[in-house]
Scaffold this motif. Structure first.
Motif, PDB file in Angstrom:
ATOM      1  N   GLU A   1       0.804  -1.225   0.000  1.00 36.19           N
ATOM      2  CA  GLU A   1       0.000   0.000   0.000  1.00 36.19           C
ATOM      3  C   GLU A   1       0.838   1.276   0.000  1.00 36.19           C
ATOM      4  N   ALA A   2       0.187   2.385  -0.378  1.00 39.06           N
ATOM      5  CA  ALA A   2       0.845   3.689  -0.490  1.00 39.06           C
ATOM      6  C   ALA A   2       0.169   4.699   0.446  1.00 39.06           C
ATOM      7  N   VAL A   3       0.860   5.814   0.649  1.00 40.16           N
ATOM      8  CA  VAL A   3       0.335   6.896   1.482  1.00 40.16           C
ATOM      9  C   VAL A   3       0.122   8.129   0.622  1.00 40.16           C
ATOM     10  N   LEU A   4      -1.025   8.746   0.754  1.00 40.41           N
ATOM     11  CA  LEU A   4      -1.246  10.037   0.106  1.00 40.41           C
ATOM     12  C   LEU A   4      -0.781  11.130   1.051  1.00 40.41           C
ATOM     13  N   CYS A   5      -0.026  12.091   0.525  1.00 41.00           N
ATOM     14  CA  CYS A   5       0.396  13.225   1.362  1.00 41.00           C
ATOM     15  C   CYS A   5       0.596  14.437   0.458  1.00 41.00           C
ATOM     16  N   SER A   6       0.741  15.602   1.061  1.00 40.17           N
ATOM     17  CA  SER A   6       0.952  16.801   0.250  1.00 40.17           C
ATOM     18  C   SER A   6       2.387  16.787  -0.277  1.00 40.17           C
TER      19      SER A   6
ATOM     20  N   GLU B   1      10.634   5.551   2.385  1.00 35.30           N
ATOM     21  CA  GLU B   1      10.896   4.654   1.258  1.00 35.30           C
ATOM     22  C   GLU B   1      12.004   3.661   1.608  1.00 35.30           C
ATOM     23  N   LYS B   2      13.089   4.202   2.186  1.00 40.72           N
ATOM     24  CA  LYS B   2      14.280   3.376   2.399  1.00 40.72           C
ATOM     25  C   LYS B   2      14.097   2.399   3.567  1.00 40.72           C
ATOM     26  N   MET B   3      13.583   2.904   4.676  1.00 39.97           N
ATOM     27  CA  MET B   3      13.500   2.069   5.873  1.00 39.97           C
ATOM     28  C   MET B   3      12.266   1.173   5.877  1.00 39.97           C
ATOM     29  N   ALA B   4      11.211   1.630   5.185  1.00 39.98           N
ATOM     30  CA  ALA B   4       9.959   0.883   5.292  1.00 39.98           C
ATOM     31  C   ALA B   4       9.373   0.488   3.942  1.00 39.98           C
ATOM     32  N   GLY B   5      10.041   0.858   2.850  1.00 36.57           N
ATOM     33  CA  GLY B   5       9.541   0.489   1.528  1.00 36.57           C
ATOM     34  C   GLY B   5       8.174   1.080   1.233  1.00 36.57           C
ATOM     35  N   ILE B   6       7.934   2.282   1.782  1.00 35.64           N
ATOM     36  CA  ILE B   6       6.601   2.891   1.624  1.00 35.64           C
ATOM     37  C   ILE B   6       6.565   3.790   0.389  1.00 35.64           C
ATOM     38  N   LYS B   7       5.570   3.590  -0.427  1.00 36.04           N
ATOM     39  CA  LYS B   7       5.350   4.451  -1.597  1.00 36.04           C
ATOM     40  C   LYS B   7       4.563   5.679  -1.141  1.00 36.04           C
ATOM     41  N   LEU B   8       5.156   6.868  -1.393  1.00 44.53           N
ATOM     42  CA  LEU B   8       4.453   8.115  -1.062  1.00 44.53           C
ATOM     43  C   LEU B   8       3.843   8.666  -2.339  1.00 44.53           C
ATOM     44  N   TRP B   9       2.561   8.957  -2.246  1.00 43.18           N
ATOM     45  CA  TRP B   9       1.842   9.485  -3.406  1.00 43.18           C
ATOM     46  C   TRP B   9       1.554  10.942  -3.096  1.00 43.18           C
ATOM     47  N   THR B  10       2.261  11.862  -3.763  1.00 43.54           N
ATOM     48  CA  THR B  10       2.172  13.263  -3.342  1.00 43.54           C
ATOM     49  C   THR B  10       1.147  14.047  -4.157  1.00 43.54           C
ATOM     50  N   ILE B  11       0.552  15.024  -3.496  1.00 49.95           N
ATOM     51  CA  ILE B  11      -0.477  15.862  -4.113  1.00 49.95           C
ATOM     52  C   ILE B  11      -0.039  17.321  -3.982  1.00 49.95           C
TER      53      ILE B  11
ATOM     54  N   GLN C   1      -7.562  10.950  -6.279  1.00 45.59           N
ATOM     55  CA  GLN C   1      -6.489   9.943  -6.418  1.00 45.59           C
ATOM     56  C   GLN C   1      -6.997   8.506  -6.262  1.00 45.59           C
ATOM     57  N   LEU C   2      -8.261   8.362  -5.886  1.00 47.28           N
ATOM     58  CA  LEU C   2      -8.752   7.016  -5.552  1.00 47.28           C
ATOM     59  C   LEU C   2      -9.380   6.339  -6.768  1.00 47.28           C
ATOM     60  N   PHE C   3      -8.542   6.050  -7.721  1.00 47.61           N
ATOM     61  CA  PHE C   3      -9.038   5.291  -8.886  1.00 47.61           C
ATOM     62  C   PHE C   3      -8.168   4.041  -9.038  1.00 47.61           C
ATOM     63  N   ASP C   4      -8.582   3.173  -9.914  1.00 46.63           N
ATOM     64  CA  ASP C   4      -7.861   1.898 -10.100  1.00 46.63           C
ATOM     65  C   ASP C   4      -7.739   1.112  -8.795  1.00 46.63           C
ATOM     66  N   VAL C   5      -8.796   1.209  -7.987  1.00 46.21           N
ATOM     67  CA  VAL C   5      -8.770   0.447  -6.728  1.00 46.21           C
ATOM     68  C   VAL C   5      -8.877  -1.041  -7.070  1.00 46.21           C
ATOM     69  N   GLY C   6      -7.950  -1.835  -6.538  1.00 47.08           N
ATOM     70  CA  GLY C   6      -7.956  -3.264  -6.829  1.00 47.08           C
ATOM     71  C   GLY C   6      -7.148  -3.634  -8.061  1.00 47.08           C
ATOM     72  N   VAL C   7      -6.595  -2.612  -8.728  1.00 48.00           N
ATOM     73  CA  VAL C   7      -5.790  -2.885  -9.928  1.00 48.00           C
ATOM     74  C   VAL C   7      -4.325  -3.028  -9.512  1.00 48.00           C
ATOM     75  N   VAL C   8      -3.725  -4.175  -9.822  1.00 45.99           N
ATOM     76  CA  VAL C   8      -2.375  -4.439  -9.298  1.00 45.99           C
ATOM     77  C   VAL C   8      -1.312  -3.484  -9.839  1.00 45.99           C
ATOM     78  N   HIS C   9      -1.583  -2.837 -10.957  1.00 50.12           N
ATOM     79  CA  HIS C   9      -0.553  -1.977 -11.548  1.00 50.12           C
ATOM     80  C   HIS C   9      -0.392  -0.661 -10.817  1.00 50.12           C
ATOM     81  N   ARG C  10      -1.394  -0.289 -10.039  1.00 53.08           N
ATOM     82  CA  ARG C  10      -1.321   1.002  -9.344  1.00 53.08           C
ATOM     83  C   ARG C  10      -1.140   0.751  -7.857  1.00 53.08           C
ATOM     84  N   ALA C  11      -0.217   1.525  -7.247  1.00 56.42           N
ATOM     85  CA  ALA C  11      -0.049   1.403  -5.792  1.00 56.42           C
ATOM     86  C   ALA C  11      -1.400   1.685  -5.137  1.00 56.42           C
ATOM     87  N   GLN C  12      -1.812   0.824  -4.248  1.00 56.61           N
ATOM     88  CA  GLN C  12      -3.120   0.963  -3.598  1.00 56.61           C
ATOM     89  C   GLN C  12      -2.982   1.849  -2.365  1.00 56.61           C
ATOM     90  N   VAL C  13      -3.818   2.872  -2.293  1.00 53.93           N
ATOM     91  CA  VAL C  13      -3.715   3.802  -1.171  1.00 53.93           C
ATOM     92  C   VAL C  13      -4.264   3.135   0.098  1.00 53.93           C
TER      93      VAL C  13
END
Ligand SMILES: Cc1ncc(COP(=O)(O)O)c(C=O)c1O
Length: 360
Positions: free
Chosen positions: A82-87, A101-111, A126-138
């Motif tokens: 999963e990913a995190v949405l942030c500014s 990213e480095k310590m926890a492998g977290i994908k940050l999705w910035t707005i 930002q909440l589209f492609d829910v359940g689609v493996v190609h997009r990081a899931q928020v």
């Protein structure tokens, strides 16, 4: 002993020293033995204070620093994919050296957001492609209160954000490195703008408001199934994230000193720093009327002011005062007030600004 050059600038609330009450509190628990790793009397007092300030079902876990608190909280909130949405201006994105990213492998999705604040529309977009493996899931949204741009979310804005997160199965994390400045500005208890509005996890700041190295991860509601899972995960993640203090009593006593007596010290320090930022803002607005090359895009709602100044003026000022350039492309600078700045510091900076503008 070398002579120390004592000065106060506007670079960061981290430049300030440790509040004398906190230093003496550290000293006051420096006798005898206590059980290590959190089973000490100060940490158990901290647990009581967390309930007092964040609600009876809240649990708190002291850590050393804000980056650690954020990385632990976000790891607890997310599944591995999963990913995190942030500014775009979020500390977790721009100022943590890539630790999430480095310590926890977290994908940050910035707005992108000019005020540093998110809202439900920005999140839902930002909440589209829910359940689609190609997009990081928020999996979570992370906001800062106060924000990295010195703005503050109102209770209504926070409630709308939390409702939006929960309606979409997301957790809401609040980076509260400056939670005391926000509480002082809002005139509310911590609980009223965290637990009560539905924030799930808080990184509670201590260092910027006068501590030496003490912050905490707060799980606001361990009554919910989600909250129970978070409270189960955080202690393990704190250890694996190298944030578990063996001599925890010295971290906890600092937080306790800030939080005792209705958070008297934390709020007094927050009010003081915020008040100085207001003073700076008032002076700046006056100067901007006289010198239109000076502008102030955001209001100073907490303890920071972000004016835009001509580059040559910035250079002149930096010969005398330390502060950071926030945006090189626009000439926006950050003037941050700490708990130990004085009104004379503010008057001095404003006078230096006026002089630099007059002598161009
Ligand atoms: C918004 C915000 N979050 C977190 C932190 C904590 O960072 P650190 O790891 O330096 O304590 C800071 C410090 O500058 C901050 O401004």
């Amino acid at each position: 002993m070398s002579e120390r050059n004592v000065w106060r600038g506007f670079a960061s609330d981290n430049y300030a020293g440790v509040h004398p009450k906190i230093l003496s509190a550290i000293n006051s628990v420096n006798d005898g033995h206590e059980i290590a790793y959190g089973e000490d009397t100060e940490t158990s007092r901290f647990s009581e204070l967390v309930k007092e300030h964040f609600g009876e079902h809240a649990l708190g876990f002291p850590v050393f620093n804000g980056t650690g608190a954020n990385v632990i909280a976000l790891q607890a909130a997310l599944e591995q994919w999963e990913a995190v949405l942030c500014s775009e201006s979020a500390h977790i994105h721009v100022d943590e050296g890539g630790a999430p990213e480095k310590m926890a492998g977290i994908k940050l999705w910035t707005i992108p957001t000019a005020s540093g604040k998110l809202d439900p529309q920005l999140i839902e977009a930002q909440l589209f492609d829910v359940g689609v493996v190609h997009r990081a899931q928020v999996g979570a949204v992370s906001i800062a209160q106060s924000t990295e741009l010195g703005t503050i979310y109102s209770v209504a804005e926070l409630k709308a954000l939390a409702d939006c997160c929960h309606a979409n199965d997301l957790l809401l994390h609040m980076d509260g490195a400056r939670l005391s400045n926000a509480a002082a500005a809002l005139g509310l208890s911590f609980k009223e703008f965290t637990t009560d509005v539905g924030v799930d996890l808080v990184s509670l700041g201590g260092t910027k408001i006068g501590a030496l190295a003490a912050e905490a991860v707060i799980v606001t509601n361990t009554q919910s199934e989600q909250g129970r899972k978070l409270a189960h995960a955080v202690p393990f993640l704190r250890k694996t994230s190298m944030q578990l203090a063996s001599k925890m009593r010295f971290a906890s006593v600092q937080l306790n000193t800030l939080l005792e007596n209705n958070a008297e010290l934390a709020l007094a320090n927050g009010r003081h720093a915020n008040g100085l930022a207001k003073l700076l803002e008032e002076g700046l607005l006056e100067i901007a009327q006289e010198f239109p090359v000076v502008s102030l895009p955001n209001r100073a709602e907490a303890n920071a002011v972000f004016p835009i100044l001509p580059m040559d003026v910035i250079e002149t000022l930096q010969q005398k005062y330390r502060f950071y350039i926030w945006d090189q492309s626009t000439g926006q600078v950050r003037w941050m007030c700490a708990w130990d700045n004085e009104p004379e510091d503010v008057q001095g900076l404003l006078a230096a600004l006026r002089l630099a503008l007059q002598s161009r």
